[in-house]
Design an enzyme around this catalytic site. Structure first.
Site, PDB file in Angstrom:
ATOM      1  N   ASP A 158      51.252  39.816  25.223  1.00  0.00           N
ATOM      2  CA  ASP A 158      51.537  40.686  26.370  1.00  0.00           C
ATOM      3  C   ASP A 158      53.018  40.982  26.633  1.00  0.00           C
ATOM      4  O   ASP A 158      53.444  41.038  27.790  1.00  0.00           O
ATOM      5  CB  ASP A 158      50.924  40.079  27.630  1.00  0.00           C
ATOM      6  CG  ASP A 158      49.404  40.066  27.602  1.00  0.00           C
ATOM      7  OD1 ASP A 158      48.820  40.241  26.521  1.00  0.00           O
ATOM      8  OD2 ASP A 158      48.791  39.864  28.670  1.00  0.00           O
ATOM      9  N   ASP A 170      47.326  43.608  27.055  1.00  0.00           N
ATOM     10  CA  ASP A 170      46.424  44.143  28.069  1.00  0.00           C
ATOM     11  C   ASP A 170      46.280  45.636  27.794  1.00  0.00           C
ATOM     12  O   ASP A 170      47.274  46.335  27.542  1.00  0.00           O
ATOM     13  CB  ASP A 170      47.012  43.952  29.471  1.00  0.00           C
ATOM     14  CG  ASP A 170      46.621  42.627  30.107  1.00  0.00           C
ATOM     15  OD1 ASP A 170      45.874  41.856  29.478  1.00  0.00           O
ATOM     16  OD2 ASP A 170      47.064  42.368  31.239  1.00  0.00           O
ATOM     17  N   HIS A 223      44.143  48.069  29.809  1.00  0.00           N
ATOM     18  CA  HIS A 223      43.199  48.267  30.901  1.00  0.00           C
ATOM     19  C   HIS A 223      42.791  49.724  31.070  1.00  0.00           C
ATOM     20  O   HIS A 223      43.630  50.628  30.964  1.00  0.00           O
ATOM     21  CB  HIS A 223      43.815  47.817  32.223  1.00  0.00           C
ATOM     22  CG  HIS A 223      44.125  46.357  32.306  1.00  0.00           C
ATOM     23  ND1 HIS A 223      43.247  45.381  31.897  1.00  0.00           N
ATOM     24  CD2 HIS A 223      45.221  45.694  32.785  1.00  0.00           C
ATOM     25  CE1 HIS A 223      43.784  44.193  32.113  1.00  0.00           C
ATOM     26  NE2 HIS A 223      44.976  44.355  32.638  1.00  0.00           N
ATOM     27  N   SER A 225      40.923  43.865  37.932  1.00  0.00           N
ATOM     28  CA  SER A 225      42.033  42.979  38.297  1.00  0.00           C
ATOM     29  C   SER A 225      43.039  43.646  39.233  1.00  0.00           C
ATOM     30  O   SER A 225      43.936  42.979  39.757  1.00  0.00           O
ATOM     31  CB  SER A 225      42.770  42.501  37.038  1.00  0.00           C
ATOM     32  OG  SER A 225      43.488  43.559  36.426  1.00  0.00           O
ATOM     33  N   HIS A 264      48.454  47.741  36.278  1.00  0.00           N
ATOM     34  CA  HIS A 264      49.410  47.467  35.198  1.00  0.00           C
ATOM     35  C   HIS A 264      48.733  47.687  33.846  1.00  0.00           C
ATOM     36  O   HIS A 264      47.523  47.606  33.719  1.00  0.00           O
ATOM     37  CB  HIS A 264      49.932  46.026  35.286  1.00  0.00           C
ATOM     38  CG  HIS A 264      48.844  44.993  35.124  1.00  0.00           C
ATOM     39  ND1 HIS A 264      48.004  44.630  36.151  1.00  0.00           N
ATOM     40  CD2 HIS A 264      48.454  44.263  34.041  1.00  0.00           C
ATOM     41  CE1 HIS A 264      47.154  43.719  35.732  1.00  0.00           C
ATOM     42  NE2 HIS A 264      47.384  43.485  34.453  1.00  0.00           N
ATOM     43  N   LYS A 298      42.892  43.528  24.835  1.00  0.00           N
ATOM     44  CA  LYS A 298      41.964  42.759  25.672  1.00  0.00           C
ATOM     45  C   LYS A 298      41.843  43.399  27.059  1.00  0.00           C
ATOM     46  O   LYS A 298      42.635  44.257  27.424  1.00  0.00           O
ATOM     47  CB  LYS A 298      42.433  41.309  25.805  1.00  0.00           C
ATOM     48  CG  LYS A 298      43.807  41.120  26.425  1.00  0.00           C
ATOM     49  CD  LYS A 298      44.176  39.640  26.434  1.00  0.00           C
ATOM     50  CE  LYS A 298      45.597  39.403  26.915  1.00  0.00           C
ATOM     51  NZ  LYS A 298      45.829  39.773  28.310  1.00  0.00           N
ATOM     52  N   GLU A 330      37.802  40.829  33.422  1.00  0.00           N
ATOM     53  CA  GLU A 330      39.172  40.350  33.256  1.00  0.00           C
ATOM     54  C   GLU A 330      39.250  39.519  31.984  1.00  0.00           C
ATOM     55  O   GLU A 330      38.241  38.942  31.545  1.00  0.00           O
ATOM     56  CB  GLU A 330      39.608  39.513  34.475  1.00  0.00           C
ATOM     57  CG  GLU A 330      41.001  38.920  34.385  1.00  0.00           C
ATOM     58  CD  GLU A 330      42.101  39.967  34.201  1.00  0.00           C
ATOM     59  OE1 GLU A 330      42.125  40.628  33.139  1.00  0.00           O
ATOM     60  OE2 GLU A 330      42.950  40.082  35.100  1.00  0.00           O
ATOM     61  N   ALA A 369      52.151  35.750  30.143  1.00  0.00           N
ATOM     62  CA  ALA A 369      53.005  34.833  30.884  1.00  0.00           C
ATOM     63  C   ALA A 369      52.481  33.413  30.658  1.00  0.00           C
ATOM     64  O   ALA A 369      51.298  33.204  30.438  1.00  0.00           O
ATOM     65  CB  ALA A 369      52.985  35.155  32.373  1.00  0.00           C
ATOM     66  N   CYS A 420      48.255  34.382  30.450  1.00  0.00           N
ATOM     67  CA  CYS A 420      47.752  34.767  29.137  1.00  0.00           C
ATOM     68  C   CYS A 420      48.130  33.778  28.036  1.00  0.00           C
ATOM     69  O   CYS A 420      47.335  33.530  27.127  1.00  0.00           O
ATOM     70  CB  CYS A 420      48.213  36.180  28.799  1.00  0.00           C
ATOM     71  SG  CYS A 420      47.496  37.378  29.956  1.00  0.00           S
TER      72      CYS A 420
END
Length: 199
Positions: A20, A62, A64, A70, A81, A106, A113, A141, A145
């Site tokens: 990420d 990520d 999304h 989330s 985000h 992901k 999530e 982070a 993750c």
């Protein structure tokens, strides 16, 4: 927590997992991780080590859909985000990913999530196809993750090294990052820094 001091020679059974390192998690992003930009320079050094030996490098992201569960607007904990195909979801321009990097997306479903790079992805299968036994995990982070990716990697039976010089935490509570590191080590991961790698 102090990084492990042992020297670690890279082998054909190793892979690098980068979690990420995307614009929205960096300075100026919608969900910036404090000091998140500091992971890029050490990650580039790891990338160079693995690239030099032709070892697999996986960049987890990520990815999304709009209206992801989330997001605060949908009752989740985070501002919107890393929406797929936006600048915020792009990897940091200064992250020197090689042309043959393997990208793992992901949290691609609106209602699910996924903090772990293994959650709802084919990462496990792709690692096994390459006969990987050991993964080196860094990125963002630490307390989300990275932690969850490490948990799953250990549960799948991989040996895991956490790149202590290439992770940063969200730290909603000031101790979250240190707690996450302690948890990863307790589960069997080893905390290392780049100077321990032997190429």
């Amino acid at each position: 927590m102090t990084a492990n001091s042992q020297k670690i020679p890279l082998t054909s059974k190793d892979a690098l997992l980068i979690a990420d390192v995307q614009n929205d998690f960096l300075a100026g992003g919608s969900l910036a991780v404090p000091r998140g930009d500091e992971v890029i320079e050490p990650l580039n050094a790891y990338i160079e080590c693995f690239r030099r030996l032709g070892l697999p490098i996986f960049a987890i992201r990520d990815w999304h859909p709009r209206g992801h569960c989330s997001f605060i607007e949908q009752g989740g904990p985070w501002p919107a985000h890393c929406i797929a195909e936006t600048r915020g979801a792009a990897f940091a321009a200064s992250l020197k990913l090689p042309p043959d990097v393997q990208i793992v997306s992901k949290a691609t479903r609106t209602d699910t999530e996924a903090y772990s790079g293994f959650s709802g992805t084919d990462l496990h299968d792709r690692l096994r196809q390459r006969d990987v036994e050991t993964v080196f995990v860094g990125g963002l982070a630490t307390d989300y993750c990275v932690l969850n990716t490490v948990r799953d990697a250990l549960a799948f039976g991989f040996r895991v090294y956490v790149l202590g010089d290439a992770i940063r935490a969200v730290n909603l509570r000031s101790e979250d990052g240190e707690k996450a590191i302690s948890e990863m080590v307790r589960l069997g991961a080893r905390l290392i820094s780049q100077d321990r790698i032997v190429v």
